[in-house]
Scaffold this active site. Structure first.
Site, short mmCIF file in Angstrom:
data_model
loop_
_atom_site.label_atom_id
_atom_site.label_comp_id
_atom_site.label_asym_id
_atom_site.label_seq_id
_atom_site.Cartn_x
_atom_site.Cartn_y
_atom_site.Cartn_z
N GLY A 10 -7.12 -40.46 12.01
CA GLY A 10 -6.59 -41.01 10.77
C GLY A 10 -5.33 -40.27 10.33
N TYR A 11 -4.73 -40.76 9.27
CA TYR A 11 -3.50 -40.13 8.79
C TYR A 11 -3.78 -38.75 8.21
CZ TYR A 11 -0.98 -44.57 9.35
OH TYR A 11 -0.39 -45.70 9.85
N CYS A 146 -5.94 -37.96 -3.98
CA CYS A 146 -4.52 -37.61 -4.10
C CYS A 146 -3.98 -37.91 -5.49
CB CYS A 146 -3.70 -38.32 -3.04
SG CYS A 146 -3.93 -40.11 -2.97
N ASN A 307 0.84 -37.30 -0.76
CA ASN A 307 -0.59 -37.62 -0.76
C ASN A 307 -1.32 -37.10 0.46
OD1 ASN A 307 1.15 -39.75 0.38
ND2 ASN A 307 -0.79 -40.69 1.01
#
Lengths: 340, 340, 340, 340
Positions: A10-11, A146, A307
């Site tokens: 994932g990011y 975030c 974020n």
């Protein structure tokens, strides 16, 4: 110190890997992924194309580590929570699973989850600016969302000073990376490019986190903006008494003096007079600026962060540094770029 | 009907020219520019590269017309106001010169300008949704600011229904074309691209226009966002009594029923559930959507428009159509593009 | 004249609907969609939110019309080709199905398709600048691909003058709308935003269309660029003899004199000295500019257009106008915006 | 080691400061600026807002250092070249002043400059991939232009292998930061945002640098694209004999084996199959990918880099590391972000 990342494709997982690969005291031992087990990191993270000594690990092959970072989809960390103790001394969770400490609130926001609040009680919020003492030596850390991170840092000085009258209004703006690496109709470039999409006009789930941390009821509105990274929060507060910009600045400067990753933005000229996520990509800073109406009857606090860094992977590493007794800033020295 | 545009090289001037070139009942006779007098339109407006029958006129060579559109910098229309009557029957001004009808307010916002409010009294605000009757046959029209237009259209139904408790909070977002065609340090692409620049955290000059039109005190925060065109306003209101989304929708539908250029956005699914300037480039619509918190104690109204069209040139043409007794929608039928 | 659009929910279908709704001589009778049959247009095309008199039609309910526009995925028009004659006198196809007139080439590019070239022989290419005479009164029209259209218009004057030595090199750049309305991993905003993705370094399928139209072998490279709309082609040609910019300009001016939708861009100062898709969104123009190296031994031709308009729906309407004996420019007068 | 930066307020100067502040072996002693002498770094570089121990120095107050980085406008380093020896042992110049070693070529490209080629002879090109041996211990380094760097790295393997037939065609794309920090009409956001501006269709000044380094005549076309950072070069070459992608890959892999900052991009699936500046912001990599037409008669090489890092400040630091006998990669470990 050996670290393991769960949810490595994932990011947020990618940012954890990026940060840990350059961490001076923590070695990234394994990055797990079911989908890409055995495959090179670059297939998910092309910026790490040059990394050849590490490939994705099957989650079944995890070996014990000093610290485990969980960047899994909502519910998955909770589902494996009884295995966590066997995997690492320190567990840092980046999902929403253990953020809310009130059972009713958690279920209202995230749906049925028996015993979740009780489990959450063992987790220290991964927000050093508020919980530094408790993070030192902590075994379980839960990193806030975030937008919640930005809003909490924006509101805390006012809340602690007892200056917030009634509710705070939090206008949050977010880039597209916040919704993850999976393509959807909403993330289709032709639709999302240049969009100002008010996808959460009222009732965002981060409201509960903000209230829990600050003791202030927050009403949020969330707009997806034309950026990939970045959160910007504009918090509007009716102060209990009229207050000037100078007094606000003094209050915030006092509260965040010595904080390595909070920067006050207070220039009166130039084009950088307020926090802007534009210059924070990759950095662990939360920039904060303040303003007040001429009559001192409305306070505006602006906070910006990346974020995926201060709002996720960077906050997690910062918290892990504290939990492991390391220099809090280790591995987090990238200052961001300008222009970009 | 013959029209003349003053200030033809600016961005608003360019939109006026574009609209008038395709107007079925108005002929654009002259577009004046000191700097480009005698030169082809394309030097300022490359989208009009194919227009060969018209070049910029020296302002000294203006001939009388039925309608004069003034898109001059602040103060310039006022400076020539005694010449206006000789130039055209109908004058539509797009500057802030004649927007505020209170002398003290005008001077607080724009600086010393003796007798300005008195002069402004002769101008009808160029906002047909509020002043349609007065615009019919009007000789002087003053088009409101782009952010003010969006905010006024967002707040008016609530204000007229007596539902606004205390002050309204107006979060406005604007593209870069709003600050004009002149390059500055703030508009340098490397600085402005991708920026979320809160350049007006408090005390924006459009607050006064909003209060004047709606009778509601508005506190504005303005952010420059990564777009060229477009204004989006998110207005937060504490309603006098709890109110539901359904009731809000009914209120707004009733107020704007039959309005040719106000569209209610009320879909519950898909990615277009709230007004977004992304799909309004070139169109004369103001899209409006509403939301309420679950407890009905906060109302959120979102309005979006193209600052150069509905927020300037389009609103001016719409008002001129009314003043000249033409079909209000004439020349304004471009619906906007999707995707773009 | 009554028109029907097949494939009404796609991006090209949406542009056809937009153009036809404002066409002075053609009435859009039906826009067909299987997925959204009976549902309002706005669910696919939010820019048409105000259109209330028309909803999507089930393809099974099509009624005969004067002209049928087919904006279906590759292969689908061909699959229904024997039904077309019963649906409309004039059929304008926007798919690649009937573009290539050589069976072997078609199958090499698009795969097995028995009898396709024979069927294609009945179609006139929808490119009025090359085939205006044949389009007058045509019953079947096949609109070229968007990049092919730009490249053909860039190369034709040189090719017709016998000036192209060897192969031409065509560097094409395209926005994201060219790959359609379906979300994919490649179109995910976080990946696609800001990307310069050379997705077709060699061997693009439009090469065959270019060669067929110009008689010039073209080698293409295609890059996806950070735009939603727009195609820009930079064609590099080794001229048969050294040639100057002035001679090139004269050649192109001569070839395209009187063309309503080809504009030569030839300014020597300012920022708009070469064609740029930025100012062509929504317009039916193909802008063309030329340059030559100082020694006259390389010619550069730049062409830009909106892939959904001149490169698809606009080219289709322009061709239909000719086929139906209408003014070629009817319904195509939107000039594009600046700035945007 | 002590370093000094001249021209500290520009974009390249800012990157030099950013890199040197985190360099493990070099201490940034002074960053000079006439305009901001005595003022904090953040006024030019908001990403360095947290840096408090350093302010801009008046150029008159420079103290001797081990290495001097000159990031001055064209002509200014040359004008002070006799003072350089007194300022530092090693001088790394980032201007074009000492790039061209042929007097006639220099004057054709940059205008009259007596004795410039002679002076340039003392400078080693700051491109370690071609001149590593000469850079070791060098006293004078001249860093190539950003587009030249990408093009040279793209063409060198083919040139060294004697595979380039005739001229190479170099299509270069560049972000807006490449033209510096000064606002101009061309850099005005409303004009530059979303633009694909072919500002150099033929005859770019970097052609001479490419020819000098590779021995290949390059014809360049330059397009400004919608990015702030980043250069992408697509080089088209007619190979002397037909060549396959596999052979090309082997050639490039062999040539750049062991290069710390050149990465071959050779994936056959996914969205990252070719070099893209999108993921290189802040990184010192030059990513390179290759393709060939099916008949092997055209070779396409794509190279991407961050113009301010590998194309300027990063290349300068990498070269300085070699000149000073340090680890070549010191201070250059930021890998870039994804997504961003």
């Amino acid at each position: 110190m050996r670290a393991v990342v769960l949810g490595g494709t994932g990011y947020v997982g990618g940012e954890l890997i990026r940060l840990l690969l350059h961490h001076p005291k923590i070695e990234l031992a394994q990055a797990a992924s079911r989908r890409l087990a055995g495959r090179p990191l670059r297939l998910a993270h092309p910026n790490l194309r040059h990394v050849r000594h590490l490939a994705f690990t099957d989650p079944a092959d995890l070996r014990p580590a000093d610290v485990l970072f969980c960047a899994l989809p909502p519910g998955e960390t909770a589902a494996m929570r009884h295995r966590l103790a066997g995997l690492a001394d320190v567990v840092v969770d980046l999902s929403p699973d253990f953020r809310l400490r009130d059972q009713q609130t958690h279920e209202r926001v995230y749906g049925p989850a028996p015993g979740r609040a009780e489990a959450a009680a063992a987790f220290v919020p991964g927000l050093p600016e508020l919980y530094r003492d408790r993070l030192a030596g902590a075994r379980r850390v839960s990193v806030p969302g975030c937008m919640a991170t930005a809003a909490i840092l924006a509101l805390t000085p006012l809340a602690e000073a007892g200056l917030v009258e009634g509710e705070a209004l939090v206008d949050a703006r977010t880039g597209s990376s916040g919704s993850g690496a999976t393509a959807t109709a909403a993330s289709h470039h032709a639709e999302r490019a240049g969009a100002m999409r008010v996808y959460g006009p009222a009732g965002h789930r981060h409201e509960a986190e903000i209230s829990q941390a600050c003791g202030v009821t927050a009403r949020m509105t969330v707009t997806a903006v034309p950026r990939v990274r970045g959160v910007q929060v504009v918090a509007h507060v009716s102060p209990r008494r009229p207050i000037s910009r100078a007094e606000l600045l003094a209050l915030f400067r006092g509260r965040y003096a010595g904080e390595p990753f909070v920067r006050l933005v207070a220039d009166r000229s130039g084009v950088h007079r307020m926090p802007d996520p534009k210059i924070l990509d990759g950095a662990n800073f939360c920039d904060i600026g303040v303003a007040a109406d001429a009559d001192g009857r409305r306070v505006v606090v602006v906070a910006a962060l990346d974020n995926l860094v201060k709002g996720a992977a960077g906050g997690a590493v910062q918290s892990a540094n504290l939990a492991l007794g390391l220099d809090e800033t280790a591995g987090l020295d990238f200052p961001g770029l300008h222009p970009v």
